[in-house]
Design an enzyme around this catalytic site. Sequence first.
Site: not given
Length: 383
Positions: A357-358
């Site tokens: 994910g970010c």
Amino acid sequence: MDATKKIVAEVFNEIAEGIKSGSFEKRVKIGLTTFGSEHGVEEMIRAAEMAKSKYGDFDIILIGSKTERNFEVIEVEDAAEGHKKMVELLEKKEIDGCVTQHFDFPIGVSTVGRVVTPGKGKELIIATTTGTTSTNRVEGMIRNAISGIAVAKAVGIEKPTVGILNLDGARGVERALKDLKANGYEFEFANSLRADGGAIMRGNDILAGTPDIMVCDSLTGNLLIKIFSAFTTCGNYETVGYGYGPGIGEDYDKLVNIVSRASGAPLICEALRYCSLCAKNKVLLKAKDEFKKAKESSLGDIIEKLLAKDKPANKEEIEMPPKKVVTYVIPGIDILELENACKTLWRKGIYSESGMGCTGPVILVSDDDGGKAEYVLVEAGYK
């Protein structure tokens, strides 16, 4: 007889300084080795002059070549002899600390640096910047946090906040420090300035100086402090900050503050001040005390459990469960443990996939398995 006269003279000088300042506290003596700089001996002497003029509340002893400047000088032939003399003076307690370039610390000791962040002009302690606290990355970063806390207290931060740089191993460090805190070791986590918050620090937090102490491995810390120190000079002349800092370890007994061979006089001036504060406030005793308190809060057991997870296990073929649509996101798993965490879920019959994910690594499971998967990962020590 000459040695006795010297001691008597020093005592009278201290009395005179005490009368003048209204304080009879013993002045600390900080050594500065003048050989080894890429900018020459004169740059080192200029740094000493700057520190003497700017602060003046500690004495500076030069270890190097003879100079006409108004400093006590211990004469040596080269950098190697300078280091030997430095260690001798520290062991004899003729100086309280020393600033030098490139020093070989034993395993278990690494340096705690200090910079001024460009975002908000805030001072940031980087734990650590040179040396090796442990050959295990996560254990090293856990110990770096404790070293950073000791140094922060020595420079006047009574309740320092701790952030963990978002590196490989950061989640394991966070879990271990949470366990340490739950067991009674007192410190506070910083909270990221990003919307998702938390103790794991992002690049933005480095620039802003969100925590008082940024915990990382020493290679990353070394890179950070070089960038902060010389980002305005294209790298060959370090001007900003306080240097790579004092070597700190659980039982280390010599106060040696490191600067780079590329460090210029403005930075070395502040490194001398940094070293004097560490000496005056007995940073090495503070480190012993912090590690003692951490051990009383089960530091040894926490690290033993951590190292046990890293031991190679018997290769076991784990059959992947039937594939499902995975939309439930579980963050907070360290990238070094991602594969094993997935297999732990497979062993329990839960289909999972790894992803990124970010904010870092994630595990993906079906919505139906979300709660059970979280429970299994917590029980296995991955969260």
